[in-house]
Enzyme design. Structure first.
Site, mmCIF file in Angstrom:
data_model
loop_
_atom_site.group_PDB
_atom_site.id
_atom_site.type_symbol
_atom_site.label_atom_id
_atom_site.label_comp_id
_atom_site.label_asym_id
_atom_site.label_seq_id
_atom_site.Cartn_x
_atom_site.Cartn_y
_atom_site.Cartn_z
ATOM 1 N N GLU A 195 0.826 -1.207 0.000
ATOM 2 C CA GLU A 195 0.000 0.000 0.000
ATOM 3 C C GLU A 195 0.860 1.257 0.000
ATOM 4 O O GLU A 195 0.596 2.220 -0.739
ATOM 5 C CB GLU A 195 -0.921 0.011 1.228
ATOM 6 C CG GLU A 195 -2.174 -0.821 1.097
ATOM 7 C CD GLU A 195 -3.187 -0.500 2.193
ATOM 8 O OE1 GLU A 195 -3.345 0.695 2.531
ATOM 9 O OE2 GLU A 195 -3.815 -1.452 2.710
ATOM 10 N N SER A 262 6.078 -19.680 -0.742
ATOM 11 C CA SER A 262 6.091 -21.133 -0.566
ATOM 12 C C SER A 262 5.568 -21.821 -1.809
ATOM 13 O O SER A 262 4.948 -21.191 -2.669
ATOM 14 C CB SER A 262 5.235 -21.595 0.629
ATOM 15 O OG SER A 262 5.678 -21.028 1.825
ATOM 16 N N ASP A 334 -5.510 -10.008 1.394
ATOM 17 C CA ASP A 334 -5.329 -8.625 1.817
ATOM 18 C C ASP A 334 -5.972 -8.438 3.186
ATOM 19 O O ASP A 334 -7.154 -8.099 3.312
ATOM 20 C CB ASP A 334 -5.956 -7.671 0.797
ATOM 21 C CG ASP A 334 -5.615 -6.213 1.092
ATOM 22 O OD1 ASP A 334 -4.917 -5.958 2.095
ATOM 23 O OD2 ASP A 334 -6.049 -5.341 0.325
ATOM 24 N N ASP A 337 -5.091 -2.948 6.220
ATOM 25 C CA ASP A 337 -5.496 -1.685 5.617
ATOM 26 C C ASP A 337 -4.912 -0.535 6.421
ATOM 27 O O ASP A 337 -4.959 -0.549 7.665
ATOM 28 C CB ASP A 337 -7.026 -1.544 5.581
ATOM 29 C CG ASP A 337 -7.639 -2.069 4.294
ATOM 30 O OD1 ASP A 337 -6.870 -2.491 3.400
ATOM 31 O OD2 ASP A 337 -8.876 -2.074 4.191
#
Length: 821
Positions: A195, A262, A334, A337
């Site tokens: 972000e 991974s 996600d 924030d």
């Protein structure tokens, strides 16, 4: 003169004797903390005798009459081999590194305190069920039994580092294990950095819409289950400098490209030559010595469990039982924030909310610093989460005057039941049961692959934030925290997490790639961890109708770069055959030799070949040339090549070839011009650093795996004993991943990859294999400090067997713990 010479000789002899005596004394003190694996010890709070059988690779096989005693012994074994590592991770989670290392770790402590990791771990104990608490208490008591033994028997303080960094070691507590699972979540986080970087680039770009080129969305609709084999037959297919907090060896704050990665893949019986299910897993984390992984076998009442643990936690995170195998990859969800919080212009202790201004929640914390006065910080929280300092991920570059930045993150839950869910998974008997038990898992988000005797499945686990469809930035950029539409609306139900069970094609896998295509706000994420490795994985999985344990191992060790094959065909289009004669020793002749080598190259990032180094230096120089005029100082922070960016530019997708033109110059440069100039740059750099003879270059010389000791790795002389360096295959975008450092004198050093590899065959479970990148011991004087390192480098494995007789047959020692009278 003879008398002077005699005295000088005596003085020199005395100095030599004192140096030898000092070395002998240090060696003696260091070896005092080497564990005795053949021992009988009476310990408190144990219900019945427990045996720790160390096989010939020093993997403990723990046998007890009840589960609590088995976890007690695991705590003891972890403390025997990794006490320093455990205490260091605990201090990191607590924000108490500066008590030992001084001011150099103050920034790390400051941010860890503000995230409130350890108090949240303590609070989360209330959310665990009684069985989980019994296990956590038993594990902690086992760790403390080893601490008591070290103190009672004067065993060199438990580790050599304890002499060099003298600090008291507090008894282990259940909250410490809870804190370490949160600490691993900090290491795996990537969206906060993404972000901030996106916001900084948008501010720097002359045309902000071009952000889609340099930070592209993952293409496609998502890949997890491959279709039926028959359907795929066909041909092959102006800113502050980067904060040094992210490069400190003790920092858990990794840049997005260095966050956890991974590989995991599985085959159903229909795609297995043996008729049983197959599973392969290799989690990727930053390298260190010792590595983060510790192999162990636990004989629980529900059956034997074997695999990779992390010292400090009583969990087999990746491994198998007789009935179930499990593996993990970072999900890319996600779950973070950032919010711009408007502060009251006349009272900075208040911030704006949807209903007006509200007082910040505040608390003071004292950070003790070695040899300096303590520092008192004031921590603040909004409804959205903790307020963060500008030092973290260059947050200061995106702050606005009169504002602060806060963070919402699923990891920051005071009711985190992830430990409870992970402990339950070790007793699951089937794919369906395993997925059902993980509903209580919160963070960090993972893709969990499960296989039982007949079925395979993969599900994303972890709490997924529910965002409003009207969210201003869709979570891609910091947003205004006082707007209701930007705030989280709780989390989605567990059933909405992506899930794939028993696919028709019989193959499942993940390389941190995009797994689903959903509209916002059900999208899971816009930023995924891989767009390249998955292409090679698809090719290898569909190249065979059936797979074996060995074919899965071959895939784990595959070093072919799909991005190299794609990009070379694009950037070299106008360079392969220039038709120009060139004299020996001229830049043109050197360029022709490099192109000739690359023209015959398969794209395999082999440690013994020169082409990987030439290619890597070329595309690195190319990307820098393309972005430095648009991004200015920010360009150097793009430490790793983004293949999609170069491909978009050279294919001129949506006008992306504009990146090849240098804004400050009058001529209009083409992408072919950039490619030629970048190749010359790369060849000059190679000549200055690795020699003029291109044919004798070795990728492995530049691409050495750097398993460095986090605190002793830079100490002169001592670093040769504590660091483990290995020439390695692979690169940034290969299945055998060896992520390069990306900056510094050697940007191609291998710093991040598979610290654990495991392949499980449920047609013959005891033929399953695993290995770690260093060794079981964290004691650099132990032969088990690096005894797996060369096996790992060569792509070899050790048996993963639950056969007790095999473990005892080659045992290096048996430790018996007995209840104290």
């Amino acid at each position: 003169m003879a008398q002077v010479f005699t005295w000088l000789l005596r003085i020199a002899g005395t100095l030599v004797a004192l140096i030898v005596l000092a070395i002998v004394m240090m060696y003696y003190l260091g070896t005092r903390s080497l564990p005795d694996y053949d021992d009988v010890l009476d310990v408190p709070y144990l219900n019945a005798p427990v045996e720790i059988v160390r096989d010939n690779a020093n993997v403990p096989h723990i046998f007890g009459s009840n589960d609590e005693d088995v976890f007690y012994a695991l705590g003891y074994a972890h403390a025997q081999d990794r006490l320093w590592q455990m205490t260091l991770m605990r201090r990191t989670a607590q924000g108490r590194l500066s008590e030992v290392f001084g001011r150099e770790t103050l920034d790390i402590d400051n941010i860890m305190r503000r995230l409130d990791i350890y108090p949240l771990a303590v609070a989360s104990l209330e959310a665990q069920d009684e069985r989980t608490m019994r296990i956590l208490r038993a594990y902690a008591t086992g760790v403390n039994a080893r601490l008591d033994q070290v103190n009672d028997e004067a065993l060199g303080r438990g580790a050599p580092e304890m002499f060099l960094f003298n600090a008291p070691v507090a008894p282990w507590r259940p909250a410490d294990s809870m804190a370490i699972i949160k600490l691993m979540g900090v290491r795996l986080a990537r969206h906060l950095d993404t972000e901030v970087m996106r916001a900084r680039m948008i501010k720097a770009l002359p045309n902000p819409e071009r952000i889609i080129d340099i930070l592209p969305d993952a293409p496609g609709t998502g890949t997890a289950a491959l279709p039926e084999y028959a359907h795929l037959l066909g041909p092959p297919a102006h800113f502050a400098g980067r904060s040094d907090i992210h490069t400190h060896p003790l920092s858990p704050f990794a840049p997005a490209e260095m966050a956890g990665a991974s590989n995991v893949w599985a085959a159903a019986p229909s795609r297995s030559a043996s008729g049983g299910t197959l599973l392969a897993n290799d989690p990727h984390l930053g390298f260190s010595a010792p590595g983060i992984w510790y192999l162990a076998r636990l004989e629980l009442q529900s059956g034997g469990v074997i695999g990779g643990t992390i010292p400090g936690m009583p969990i087999v995170l990746t491994g198998r039982s007789d009935r179930l195998g499990w593996g993990l990859t970072s999900a890319g969800m996600d779950d973070q924030d950032l919010y711009l919080e408007e502060l009251h212009p006349e009272n900075k202790d208040e911030y704006r909310t949807p209903s007006g201004f509200k007082k910040l929640t505040s608390r003071k914390s004292i950070i003790n610093i070695k040899d300096e006065p303590p520092v008192t910080i004031t921590m603040h929280w909004t409804d959205n989460g903790p307020v963060l300092p500008g030092r973290l991920y260059n947050l200061g570059d995106v702050m606005q005057p009169g504002h602060a930045i806060s963070l919402s993150w699923t990891l920051l839950s005071p009711n985190d039941t992830s430990m409870m869910a992970a402990l339950r998974l070790m007793e699951a008997q089937s794919v369906e049961e395993g997925f059902a038990l993980m509903e209580d898992y919160i963070a960090p988000a993972q893709n969990l692959m499960l296989v039982d005797a007949e079925n395979i499945g993969m599900k994303m686990i972890g709490a997924m934030p529910r965002r409003d469809a009207r969210h201003e930035t869709q979570g891609r950029l910091p947003s205004y925290g006082w707007k209701e539409e930007n705030r989280w609306q709780g989390t989605f139900p567990y059933a909405s997490n992506p899930e794939f069970i028993a696919p028709a094609g019989g193959i499942l896998g993940n390389t941190n790639n995009k797994v689903v295509e959903r509209p916002f706000p059900n999208h899971v994420s816009f930023d995924w961890g891989d767009t390249q490795r998955v292409k090679r994985w698809q090719r290898l999985m569909q190249a065979r109708e059936v797979h074996t344990r060995d074919s899965f191992i071959e895939a784990q060790l595959d070093a072919v770069s799909t991005s190299a094959r794609t990009l070379l065909a694009l950037i070299g289009t106008e360079l392969w055959f220039t038709g120009e004669a060139a004299e020996e020793g001229t830049p043109l002749r050197r360029r022709q030799r490099a192109l000739s080598l690359l023209a015959e190259w398969s794209g395999e990032m082999n440690e013994h070949m020169p082409e990987p180094l030439i290619y890597s230096a070329w595309v690195r120089s190319l990307q820098l040339r393309m972005v430095q005029d648009e991004l200015g100082p920010l360009a150097v922070e793009l430490t790793h090549v983004e293949p999609l960016f170069i491909e978009r530019a050279f294919r001129d997708v949506e006008g992306a070839s504009v990146w090849c033109d240098v804004i400050q110059s009058q001529p209009i440069e083409t992408c072919a011009d950039m490619a030629r100039l970048a190749l010359d740059d790369a060849l000059i750099w190679i000549g200055e650093n690795w020699g003029q003879s291109l044919e004798t270059l070795r990728w492995g010389d530049a691409h050495q795996a750097t398993h460095d000791h986090p605190v002793l790795g830079d100490v002169p002389l001592l670093r040769y004993f504590v660091n483990i360096r290995q020439s390695t295959n692979g690169g940034d975008n290969t299945l055998q991943r060896g992520l390069t450092r990306g900056y510094g004198d050697n940007p191609f050093a291998n710093v991040h990859g598979a610290g654990y590899r495991g392949v499980y065959d449920f047609a013959d479970p005891d033929s399953s294999v695993f290995v770690t990148s260093t060794g079981q011991s964290g004691h650099f004087l132990s032969r088990h400090y690096d005894d797996m390192a060369q096996l790992w480098r060569r792509g070899e494995y050790i048996p993963m067997s639950l056969d007790e007789d095999l473990a005892r047959a080659g045992a290096v020692g048996v430790t018996t713990l007995r209840p104290a009278p």
